[in-house]
Design a protein around this motif. Structure first.
Motif, PDB file in Angstrom:
ATOM      1  N   GLY A  46      43.615  34.182  40.011  1.00 50.76           N
ATOM      2  CA  GLY A  46      43.956  35.586  40.178  1.00 50.76           C
ATOM      3  C   GLY A  46      42.798  36.511  40.476  1.00 50.76           C
ATOM      4  N   SER A  47      42.753  37.643  39.772  1.00 48.88           N
ATOM      5  CA  SER A  47      41.760  38.686  40.049  1.00 48.88           C
ATOM      6  C   SER A  47      40.338  38.261  39.727  1.00 48.88           C
ATOM      7  N   ASP A  48      40.166  37.142  39.032  1.00 51.52           N
ATOM      8  CA  ASP A  48      38.825  36.626  38.737  1.00 51.52           C
ATOM      9  C   ASP A  48      38.342  35.649  39.797  1.00 51.52           C
ATOM     10  N   ASP A  49      39.142  35.446  40.838  1.00 49.43           N
ATOM     11  CA  ASP A  49      38.888  34.353  41.771  1.00 49.43           C
ATOM     12  C   ASP A  49      39.042  34.824  43.213  1.00 49.43           C
ATOM     13  N   PRO A  50      37.912  35.037  43.934  1.00 48.35           N
ATOM     14  CA  PRO A  50      38.015  35.522  45.316  1.00 48.35           C
ATOM     15  C   PRO A  50      38.668  34.533  46.267  1.00 48.35           C
ATOM     16  N   GLY A  51      38.900  33.294  45.826  1.00 50.58           N
ATOM     17  CA  GLY A  51      39.592  32.317  46.653  1.00 50.58           C
ATOM     18  C   GLY A  51      41.090  32.326  46.471  1.00 50.58           C
ATOM     19  N   ALA A  52      41.605  33.097  45.525  1.00 50.33           N
ATOM     20  CA  ALA A  52      43.033  33.094  45.205  1.00 50.33           C
ATOM     21  C   ALA A  52      43.813  34.050  46.097  1.00 50.33           C
ATOM     22  N   ARG A  56      43.508  40.191  45.314  1.00 49.46           N
ATOM     23  CA  ARG A  56      43.594  41.630  45.584  1.00 49.46           C
ATOM     24  C   ARG A  56      44.883  42.262  45.072  1.00 49.46           C
ATOM     25  N   GLY A  57      45.642  41.518  44.288  1.00 50.58           N
ATOM     26  CA  GLY A  57      46.833  42.095  43.701  1.00 50.58           C
ATOM     27  C   GLY A  57      48.127  41.546  44.265  1.00 50.58           C
ATOM     28  N   LYS A  58      49.203  42.099  43.786  1.00 55.81           N
ATOM     29  CA  LYS A  58      50.544  41.598  44.087  1.00 55.81           C
ATOM     30  C   LYS A  58      51.040  42.091  45.445  1.00 55.81           C
ATOM     31  N   THR A  59      51.616  41.167  46.214  1.00 56.65           N
ATOM     32  CA  THR A  59      52.238  41.489  47.499  1.00 56.65           C
ATOM     33  C   THR A  59      53.597  40.795  47.563  1.00 56.65           C
ATOM     34  N   ALA A  60      54.345  41.077  48.623  1.00 56.64           N
ATOM     35  CA  ALA A  60      55.636  40.410  48.780  1.00 56.64           C
ATOM     36  C   ALA A  60      55.442  38.906  48.912  1.00 56.64           C
ATOM     37  N   ARG A  61      54.356  38.489  49.569  1.00 61.22           N
ATOM     38  CA  ARG A  61      54.132  37.060  49.794  1.00 61.22           C
ATOM     39  C   ARG A  61      53.795  36.324  48.511  1.00 61.22           C
ATOM     40  N   ASN A  62      52.936  36.910  47.666  1.00 63.20           N
ATOM     41  CA  ASN A  62      52.426  36.180  46.501  1.00 63.20           C
ATOM     42  C   ASN A  62      53.117  36.553  45.193  1.00 63.20           C
ATOM     43  N   ALA A  63      54.214  37.307  45.257  1.00 68.70           N
ATOM     44  CA  ALA A  63      54.855  37.824  44.037  1.00 68.70           C
ATOM     45  C   ALA A  63      55.217  36.732  43.042  1.00 68.70           C
ATOM     46  N   THR A  64      55.597  35.557  43.526  1.00 70.14           N
ATOM     47  CA  THR A  64      55.968  34.465  42.622  1.00 70.14           C
ATOM     48  C   THR A  64      54.816  34.090  41.700  1.00 70.14           C
ATOM     49  N   MET A  65      53.584  34.198  42.193  1.00 72.64           N
ATOM     50  CA  MET A  65      52.421  33.844  41.375  1.00 72.64           C
ATOM     51  C   MET A  65      52.254  34.781  40.181  1.00 72.64           C
ATOM     52  N   PHE A  66      52.855  35.963  40.258  1.00 71.06           N
ATOM     53  CA  PHE A  66      52.751  36.909  39.154  1.00 71.06           C
ATOM     54  C   PHE A  66      53.907  36.759  38.165  1.00 71.06           C
ATOM     55  N   GLY A  67      54.788  35.826  38.431  1.00 71.19           N
ATOM     56  CA  GLY A  67      55.854  35.541  37.488  1.00 71.19           C
ATOM     57  C   GLY A  67      55.350  34.628  36.388  1.00 71.19           C
ATOM     58  N   PRO A  68      56.228  34.221  35.475  1.00 70.59           N
ATOM     59  CA  PRO A  68      55.808  33.325  34.403  1.00 70.59           C
ATOM     60  C   PRO A  68      55.522  31.923  34.931  1.00 70.59           C
TER      61      PRO A  68
END
Length: 232
Positions: A46-52, A56-68
């Motif tokens: 996540g926010s600790d990892d520039p390769g993730a 840069r935060g939540k978007t429509a594409r990566n929203a699943t990664m912010f789920g449980p």
């Protein structure tokens, strides 16, 4: 196959990644089931990892990664192939683990046929080496993004089902929602760590982010390749 409670996946990806090695990731749909014994994964934090994807935060594409944790994050990359990730950590963390490689332990013929679709030569050797090949062997697409891991119900039989209101026969409409499960290894195997493959910029720093985990000696494990600049 016993899938852990979702809370099992709600760990730091650096803790979860080695626990996934040797475990069996399985996807079943109307065509059948394919299962991989995982041999190589990469952690993204996540926010600790520039390769993730989630740096840069939540978007429509990566929203699943912010789920449980305990869900599938599947995305399409480089206009060429899909990639499968296992969401880690608590809701809101943006953490996950990329499945880089595995040994096909169920559904070999189906995995081979899926891999043959875009080729003119017969595949010999490993069917699920590299993220794109993992997704293709499993049959994963963007439709799988957000799927939860669940143990198959008792008596579960892989195969098509006929939609209600339709007769069995040539005109029957066949459907089946893909199901995903993951069974950890009884004891995680010894592993090695090193730089992630193809990650550019600061996230590709081998000393700062040695966040690729693999089982040594496994033929399905990728050869390490540093990132290269892509021409515009």
């Amino acid at each position: 196959m016993t899938t852990p409670d979702p809370a099992w996946f709600e760990r730091d990806p650096l803790e979860l990644a080695p626990l996934l090695l040797g475990g069996v990731l399985r996807r079943a749909d109307a065509s059948g089931a394919v299962a991989l014994r995982l041999t190589e994964v990469e952690a993204y934090r996540g926010s600790d990892d520039p390769g993730a994807h989630t740096f840069r935060g939540k978007t429509a594409r990566n929203a699943t990664m912010f789920g449980p944790g305990g869900h599938v994050y599947c995305y399409f990359t480089y206009g060429m192939h899909h990639a499968v990730n296992i969401v880690a950590g608590p809701e809101g963390s943006g953490w996950g683990v990329l499945v880089r490689a595995g040994e096909v332990v169920e559904g070999y013929e189906l995995a081979r046929d899926r891999r043959h679709i875009r080729r003119t030569t017969v595949i010999t050797g490993e069917l699920a080496r590299g993220p794109g090949n993992v997704a293709q062997a499993l049959g994963a697409t963007l439709a799988d993004n957000g799927a939860a891991f669940a143990a198959p119900a008792p008596g579960h039989r892989v195969g098509p089902r006929v939609t209600a209101g339709h007769r069995v026969g040539p005109q029957a409409r066949i459907e089946m929602t893909p199901t995903w499960s993951f069974e950890p290894a009884p004891a995680p195997p010894p592993h090695r760590t090193g730089p992630r493959v193809g990650v550019s910029g600061p996230g590709g720093d081998a000393s700062a982010y040695p966040w690729r985990f693999w089982i040594p000696g496994e033929p399905s494990v990728s050869a390490y390749r540093p990132a290269t600049q892509r021409r515009r």
